[in-house]
Write an enzyme that holds these catalytic residues in place. Structure first.
Site, mmCIF file in Angstrom:
data_model
loop_
_atom_site.group_PDB
_atom_site.id
_atom_site.type_symbol
_atom_site.label_atom_id
_atom_site.label_comp_id
_atom_site.label_asym_id
_atom_site.label_seq_id
_atom_site.Cartn_x
_atom_site.Cartn_y
_atom_site.Cartn_z
ATOM 1 N N HIS A 72 3.118 -1.985 -3.491
ATOM 2 C CA HIS A 72 1.817 -2.648 -3.612
ATOM 3 C C HIS A 72 1.253 -2.944 -2.234
ATOM 4 O O HIS A 72 1.914 -3.556 -1.405
ATOM 5 C CB HIS A 72 1.947 -3.954 -4.404
ATOM 6 C CG HIS A 72 2.044 -3.732 -5.878
ATOM 7 N ND1 HIS A 72 1.717 -4.691 -6.808
ATOM 8 C CD2 HIS A 72 2.423 -2.647 -6.596
ATOM 9 C CE1 HIS A 72 1.875 -4.205 -8.029
ATOM 10 N NE2 HIS A 72 2.319 -2.965 -7.929
ATOM 11 N N TYR A 200 -3.481 -13.399 -8.953
ATOM 12 C CA TYR A 200 -3.193 -14.838 -8.956
ATOM 13 C C TYR A 200 -4.497 -15.556 -9.295
ATOM 14 O O TYR A 200 -5.513 -15.303 -8.641
ATOM 15 C CB TYR A 200 -2.719 -15.312 -7.579
ATOM 16 C CG TYR A 200 -1.337 -14.845 -7.193
ATOM 17 C CD1 TYR A 200 -1.110 -13.572 -6.684
ATOM 18 C CD2 TYR A 200 -0.241 -15.699 -7.320
ATOM 19 C CE1 TYR A 200 0.161 -13.159 -6.321
ATOM 20 C CE2 TYR A 200 1.038 -15.297 -6.951
ATOM 21 C CZ TYR A 200 1.234 -14.026 -6.451
ATOM 22 O OH TYR A 200 2.488 -13.620 -6.095
ATOM 23 N N PRO A 292 7.720 -20.569 -7.321
ATOM 24 C CA PRO A 292 7.600 -19.105 -7.313
ATOM 25 C C PRO A 292 6.246 -18.565 -6.855
ATOM 26 O O PRO A 292 6.096 -17.351 -6.702
ATOM 27 C CB PRO A 292 7.872 -18.717 -8.772
ATOM 28 C CG PRO A 292 7.628 -19.948 -9.559
ATOM 29 C CD PRO A 292 7.909 -21.102 -8.677
ATOM 30 N N LYS A 296 8.840 -15.973 -2.968
ATOM 31 C CA LYS A 296 9.745 -16.023 -1.826
ATOM 32 C C LYS A 296 11.220 -16.283 -2.186
ATOM 33 O O LYS A 296 12.108 -16.077 -1.348
ATOM 34 C CB LYS A 296 9.298 -17.122 -0.843
ATOM 35 C CG LYS A 296 8.059 -16.758 -0.058
ATOM 36 C CD LYS A 296 8.372 -15.807 1.082
ATOM 37 C CE LYS A 296 7.154 -15.106 1.617
ATOM 38 N NZ LYS A 296 6.882 -13.781 1.043
ATOM 39 N N TYR A 384 2.987 -13.351 3.002
ATOM 40 C CA TYR A 384 3.351 -12.772 1.706
ATOM 41 C C TYR A 384 4.261 -11.552 1.877
ATOM 42 O O TYR A 384 5.243 -11.387 1.155
ATOM 43 C CB TYR A 384 2.090 -12.391 0.916
ATOM 44 C CG TYR A 384 2.346 -12.144 -0.559
ATOM 45 C CD1 TYR A 384 2.150 -13.146 -1.494
ATOM 46 C CD2 TYR A 384 2.795 -10.896 -1.006
ATOM 47 C CE1 TYR A 384 2.392 -12.937 -2.843
ATOM 48 C CE2 TYR A 384 3.039 -10.668 -2.359
ATOM 49 C CZ TYR A 384 2.834 -11.695 -3.263
ATOM 50 O OH TYR A 384 3.084 -11.463 -4.598
#
Ligand code: RFL
Ligand code: PHB
Length: 390
Positions: A72, A200, A292, A296, A384
């Protein structure tokens, strides 16, 4: 029985450590409380940083990950009726791989079995002794009999509720904690994901996340109340709640179906310092928990294990104690950076019950900054995809 490193816990931390040490010629025995099926039945993390992939490659178990993992190059953040893409490639020139924790664990279990390394499943009443001296011992019950495992080092990879951290004398440990006033209810479904990338969502009804395990298996989460029971989240209720938090474009793509797994996870930040007590070394969730939201948890576990495997290999091969002496400090530097990022993502994307108008406005300003500032997006992207190792 005797081994060089007794590993407590056959989750991803324990299994990855065992595999890296096997490749370095260090002998390990893993003691696991549950059965392999139980360990594989827990649906958890889904996103691997490049550094985690490299550690799995180093353990020589990355074959299926490279064949089946989905690369991704970005994520989407939805809020206030808009969807913004965070383009990892353009912002930091890196990507992540979507490959479930279950699959990582399965690959590691298969490799350990193939290598003939010993794992004792259904080990009961594990207790740790003598790690403040030179001859630690782990005692446990198995098959109705008492056993003793002598070793040079003990690796505590037994998760947040494990016995390892609890064996450290009170006073030797400092803990830091944040408990969030909500949880996530998660559903796994054999239907294609709504999008090629994760979405998200910050919605007035609460957070939602559209994730996936493959092109045909999706993982969805919605923010729920801390006292919700999983039984009260019927599939129909879950899909209706998810739909109410998604935009029209996502809803047009959402394919629902019977859930194949459903669970509720509370959200918590937690760090126990230090990670070393004589000959006991903690790694993964045994030492720290992140909510979550930043994906990580598993990556941080792999980062501890990367340092620990090298430190133990240097000790057993060359008698070099430097890696063991600096293990805790090196891990904690990365741990606190991941704690900060996970906390920040959680604050940015959830609805906090009882938040006053100041808290609400600060969250809105944070979203405005993120959507309008390349520097802010770059910071998200950098964290990220995973910060560099020192
Ligand atoms: P684990 O996976 O908890 O494995 C620990 C193992 O130790 C065993 N054990 C014992 N064995 C012997 N004797 C004892 N006394 C023992 N006590 C425990 C347990 O049975 C288990 O097999 O820790 P590890 O290996 O450090 O791995 C860490 C990751 O599992 C964890 O960080 C992530 O899964 C966190 N996490 C998530 N991370 C993400 O990045 N994305 C997610 O979506 C995500 N979802 C989650 C999660 C963690 C959850 N927990 C802890 C409840 C969802 C949940 C529900
Ligand atoms: C998941 O796919 O389970 C997942 C992905 C990203 C997260 C949390 C969970 O931040």
């Amino acid at each position: 029985m005797r081994t060089q490193v007794a590993i407590i816990g056959a989750g991803p931390s324990g299994l990855l450590l065992g595999q890296l040490l096997a490749r370095a010629g260090v002998d390990t025995v893993i003691l696991e409380r549950h059965t392999p099926d139980y360990v594989l039945g827990r649906i958890r993390a889904g996103v691997l940083e490049q550094g985690t992939v490299e550690t799995i490659e180093e353990a020589n178990v990355a074959g299926r990950l490279h064949r089946e993992g989905l690369v991704h190059h970005g994520i989407e953040i939805a809020a206030r009726g808009e969807r913004h893409r965070i383009d990892f490639n353009a912002l930091v020139g890196k990507s992540v791989v979507v490959y479930g924790q279950t699959e990582v664990t399965r690959d590691l279990m298969d490799a350990r079995r193939a290598a003939g390394a010993k794992t004792v499943y259904e080990a009961e009443d594990v207790s740790l002794h003598g790690f403040d001296g030179n001859a630690p011992v782990v005692r446990y019950r198995h098959g109705g009999l008492d056993h003793e495992l002598a070793c040079d080092y003990i690796a505590g990879c037994d998760g947040y509720h494990g016995v390892s951290r609890q064996s450290v004398p009170a006073g030797a440990l400092t803990t830091h904690e944040r408990v969030y006033p909500f949880g996530w209810v998660g559903v796994l479904v054999d239907q294609p994901p709504v999008s090629d990338e994760l979405i998200y969502v910050n919605h007035e009804r609460g957070f939602a996340l559209c994730s996936m395990r493959s092109h045909t298996r999706s993982r969805y989460y919605v923010q729920c109340s801390l006292d919700d029971r999983v039984e009260s989240w019927t599939d129909d209720r879950f899909w209706a709640e998810l739909r109410s938090r998604l935009d029209d474009r996502a809803n047009a793509k959402l394919v629902t179906g019977p859930s194949i797994e459903k669970s509720i996870a509370p959200l918590r930040s937690f760090v126990a310092e230090p990670l070393r007590f004589g000959r006991l070394l903690l790694a993964g969730d045994a030492a720290h928990i992140v909510p979550p939201t930043g994906a990580k948890g598993l990556n941080l576990a792999a980062s501890d294990v990367r340092y620990l495997s090298r430190a133990l290999a240097d000790w057993f091969r060359r008698g070099d104690p430097k890696g063991l002496d600096t293990y805790s400090a090196r891990c904690l530097k990365r741990i606190w950076l991941a704690e900060r990022f996970s906390w920040w993502m959680t604050m940015l994307l959830h609805r906090f019950p009882g938040t006053d108008s100041f808290g609400t406005r600060i969250q809105e300003a944070d979203l405005t900054l993120l959507f309008g500032s390349r520097a802010s997006q770059q910071s998200l992207a950098e964290n990220y995809v995973g910060l560099p190792f020192d």
